[in-house]
Motif scaffolding. Structure first.
Motif, PDB file in Angstrom:
ATOM      1  N   PHE A   1       0.854  -1.180   0.000  1.00 51.67           N
ATOM      2  CA  PHE A   1       0.000   0.000   0.000  1.00 51.67           C
ATOM      3  C   PHE A   1       0.893   1.233   0.000  1.00 51.67           C
ATOM      4  CE2 PHE A   1       0.956  -1.117   4.340  1.00 51.67           C
ATOM      5  CZ  PHE A   1       1.259   0.087   4.947  1.00 51.67           C
ATOM      6  N   ALA A   2       0.273   2.379  -0.268  1.00 54.04           N
ATOM      7  CA  ALA A   2       0.952   3.665  -0.124  1.00 54.04           C
ATOM      8  C   ALA A   2       0.301   4.415   1.026  1.00 54.04           C
ATOM      9  CB  ALA A   2       0.874   4.479  -1.411  1.00 54.04           C
ATOM     10  N   VAL A   3       1.078   5.249   1.688  1.00 55.19           N
ATOM     11  CA  VAL A   3       0.552   6.076   2.782  1.00 55.19           C
ATOM     12  C   VAL A   3       1.152   7.461   2.653  1.00 55.19           C
ATOM     13  CG1 VAL A   3       2.352   5.252   4.358  1.00 55.19           C
ATOM     14  CG2 VAL A   3       0.257   6.237   5.288  1.00 55.19           C
ATOM     15  N   CYS A   4       0.326   8.488   2.803  1.00 58.84           N
ATOM     16  CA  CYS A   4       0.831   9.849   2.679  1.00 58.84           C
ATOM     17  C   CYS A   4       0.255  10.727   3.786  1.00 58.84           C
ATOM     18  CB  CYS A   4       0.497  10.438   1.310  1.00 58.84           C
ATOM     19  SG  CYS A   4      -1.240  10.804   1.029  1.00 58.84           S
ATOM     20  N   THR A   5       0.926  11.835   4.050  1.00 64.55           N
ATOM     21  CA  THR A   5       0.465  12.788   5.052  1.00 64.55           C
ATOM     22  C   THR A   5       1.313  14.050   4.972  1.00 64.55           C
ATOM     23  OG1 THR A   5       0.085  13.146   7.426  1.00 64.55           O
ATOM     24  CG2 THR A   5       1.981  11.811   6.825  1.00 64.55           C
ATOM     25  N   LYS A   6       0.714  15.157   5.414  1.00 68.22           N
ATOM     26  CA  LYS A   6       1.472  16.403   5.556  1.00 68.22           C
ATOM     27  C   LYS A   6       2.243  16.428   6.876  1.00 68.22           C
ATOM     28  CE  LYS A   6      -1.900  18.982   2.824  1.00 68.22           C
ATOM     29  NZ  LYS A   6      -3.003  19.970   2.867  1.00 68.22           N
ATOM     30  N   GLN A   7       1.899  15.529   7.789  1.00 67.08           N
ATOM     31  CA  GLN A   7       2.609  15.409   9.065  1.00 67.08           C
ATOM     32  C   GLN A   7       3.613  14.260   8.925  1.00 67.08           C
ATOM     33  OE1 GLN A   7      -0.028  15.972  12.627  1.00 67.08           O
ATOM     34  NE2 GLN A   7      -1.667  15.794  11.127  1.00 67.08           N
ATOM     35  N   TRP A   8       4.767  14.575   8.355  1.00 69.68           N
ATOM     36  CA  TRP A   8       5.691  13.541   7.881  1.00 69.68           C
ATOM     37  C   TRP A   8       6.163  12.607   8.980  1.00 69.68           C
ATOM     38  CZ3 TRP A   8       8.817  18.111   5.593  1.00 69.68           C
ATOM     39  CH2 TRP A   8       8.061  18.717   4.569  1.00 69.68           C
ATOM     40  N   GLN A   9       6.213  13.067  10.227  1.00 66.40           N
ATOM     41  CA  GLN A   9       6.688  12.193  11.299  1.00 66.40           C
ATOM     42  C   GLN A   9       5.777  10.987  11.477  1.00 66.40           C
ATOM     43  OE1 GLN A   9       5.408  15.189  11.694  1.00 66.40           O
ATOM     44  NE2 GLN A   9       3.872  15.161  13.335  1.00 66.40           N
ATOM     45  N   MET A  10       4.518  11.094  11.040  1.00 64.16           N
ATOM     46  CA  MET A  10       3.612   9.958  11.140  1.00 64.16           C
ATOM     47  C   MET A  10       4.091   8.778  10.297  1.00 64.16           C
ATOM     48  SD  MET A  10      -0.266  11.404  11.096  1.00 64.16           S
ATOM     49  CE  MET A  10      -0.955  12.445  12.394  1.00 64.16           C
ATOM     50  N   LEU A  11       4.807   9.056   9.233  1.00 72.10           N
ATOM     51  CA  LEU A  11       5.256   7.990   8.346  1.00 72.10           C
ATOM     52  C   LEU A  11       6.239   7.045   9.011  1.00 72.10           C
ATOM     53  CD1 LEU A  11       5.643  10.069   5.066  1.00 72.10           C
ATOM     54  CD2 LEU A  11       3.728   8.584   5.719  1.00 72.10           C
TER      55      LEU A  11
ATOM     56  N   SER B   1       3.623  14.772   1.754  1.00 70.19           N
ATOM     57  CA  SER B   1       2.730  15.718   1.100  1.00 70.19           C
ATOM     58  C   SER B   1       3.022  17.147   1.531  1.00 70.19           C
ATOM     59  CB  SER B   1       1.275  15.367   1.432  1.00 70.19           C
ATOM     60  OG  SER B   1       0.378  16.184   0.714  1.00 70.19           O
ATOM     61  N   ALA B   2       2.802  18.101   0.601  1.00 64.45           N
ATOM     62  CA  ALA B   2       2.982  19.523   0.899  1.00 64.45           C
ATOM     63  C   ALA B   2       1.875  20.310   0.216  1.00 64.45           C
ATOM     64  CB  ALA B   2       4.345  20.011   0.425  1.00 64.45           C
ATOM     65  N   GLY B   3       1.221  21.182   0.999  1.00 61.37           N
ATOM     66  CA  GLY B   3       0.089  21.919   0.464  1.00 61.37           C
ATOM     67  C   GLY B   3       0.236  23.418   0.468  1.00 61.37           C
ATOM     68  N   ASP B   4       1.368  23.951   0.993  1.00 60.06           N
ATOM     69  CA  ASP B   4       1.565  25.402   0.995  1.00 60.06           C
ATOM     70  C   ASP B   4       3.051  25.690   0.790  1.00 60.06           C
ATOM     71  OD1 ASP B   4       2.981  25.396   3.547  1.00 60.06           O
ATOM     72  OD2 ASP B   4       1.048  25.211   4.548  1.00 60.06           O
ATOM     73  N   PRO B   5       3.392  26.947   0.509  1.00 59.54           N
ATOM     74  CA  PRO B   5       4.794  27.264   0.193  1.00 59.54           C
ATOM     75  C   PRO B   5       5.779  26.907   1.293  1.00 59.54           C
ATOM     76  CG  PRO B   5       3.359  29.054  -0.512  1.00 59.54           C
ATOM     77  CD  PRO B   5       2.500  28.102   0.270  1.00 59.54           C
ATOM     78  N   LEU B   6       5.391  27.086   2.564  1.00 58.47           N
ATOM     79  CA  LEU B   6       6.297  26.750   3.653  1.00 58.47           C
ATOM     80  C   LEU B   6       6.580  25.257   3.693  1.00 58.47           C
ATOM     81  CD1 LEU B   6       7.949  27.556   6.113  1.00 58.47           C
ATOM     82  CD2 LEU B   6       5.850  27.414   7.495  1.00 58.47           C
TER      83      LEU B   6
END
Length: 227
Positions: A114-124, A138-143
């Motif tokens: 499976f694949a898993v993604c998140t903007k909270q990378w430590q969860m990976l 994942s990244a959703g804003d410039p920062l």
């Protein structure tokens, strides 16, 4: 422009069991499912919980919980029935969602990639010991994108998922030096798809299932008859 076929990812299709079946039948490469941990249950939904009785989705009105059918992760896995084309997007403020999802996958779909993604990378990190897990940052804003670019200068990763409006050809080229999978979202129109192709991403995340099916079908060689 890269001539390799784009990966086709069905955006949020895993949040509804009928949509999940349709996306898998269409032959997409991945079906995204948003997973929240709520009162001990792994709920598959993009909407945010507002107290015990309501859900809220940006740009839509608040909806009563009892008015919606929200599948749980084990139901999604049952419909997928061992299909490895699921990508779980970990949502919500609780860091416990990651180890809880990891444990559920080991229990209900042992050995299935499976694949898993998140903007909270430590969860990976909860999936670091699972050889079947493709971890997508994942990244959703410039920062977030700036932080991600800094990280990828030091470390190669399985994949990244970036908001399309943040990407340029130069940024994509930089990202592709550190990963083979640069996924862009949202790509729901032909215009957005053309831009995604132009800047060189390797995959698109879209709610437009007919468009995704066309991407998949375009890979199939046309049969020819020798005369």
């Amino acid at each position: 422009m890269d001539d390799r076929p784009l990966l086709a990812v069905a955006h949020r299709a895993g949040n509804n069991l009928a949509d999940l079946r349709a996306a898998l039948a269409a032959g997409v490469d991945l079906v995204e499912a948003d997973v929240h941990l709520y009162r001990g249950a792994l709920e598959v939904r993009h909407r945010k919980a507002v107290g015990p009785h309501y859900y809220w989705e940006q740009w839509t009105e608040v909806t009563r919980r009892r008015s919606l059918v929200v599948p749980q992760l084990h139901e999604v896995l049952a419909v997928a029935s061992g299909d490895p084309r699921l990508m779980f997007d970990l949502k919500g403020p609780s860091p416990a969602v990651a180890p809880t999802v990891a444990a559920a996958l080991r229990a209900h779909a042992p050995g299935v990639p499976f694949a898993v993604c998140t903007k909270q990378w430590q969860m990976l990190d909860a999936f670091a010991g699972d050889p079947g897990a493709g971890r997508v940052l994942s990244a959703g804003d410039p920062l977030q994108l700036a932080r991600l670019r800094g990280r990828l200068r030091r470390q190669r990763v399985y994949g990244v998922s970036i908001r399309l409006s943040l990407l340029t050809p130069a940024v994509v080229a930089e990202l592709r030096r550190a990963t083979d999978r640069v996924l862009a979202w949202p790509v729901d129109t032909e215009e957005a798809l053309a831009r995604a192709r132009r800047i060189g991403v390797t995959g698109v995340i879209s709610k437009n299932l007919p468009m995704l099916k066309a991407i998949v079908d375009s890979r199939i060689p046309v049969a020819t008859t020798l005369v």
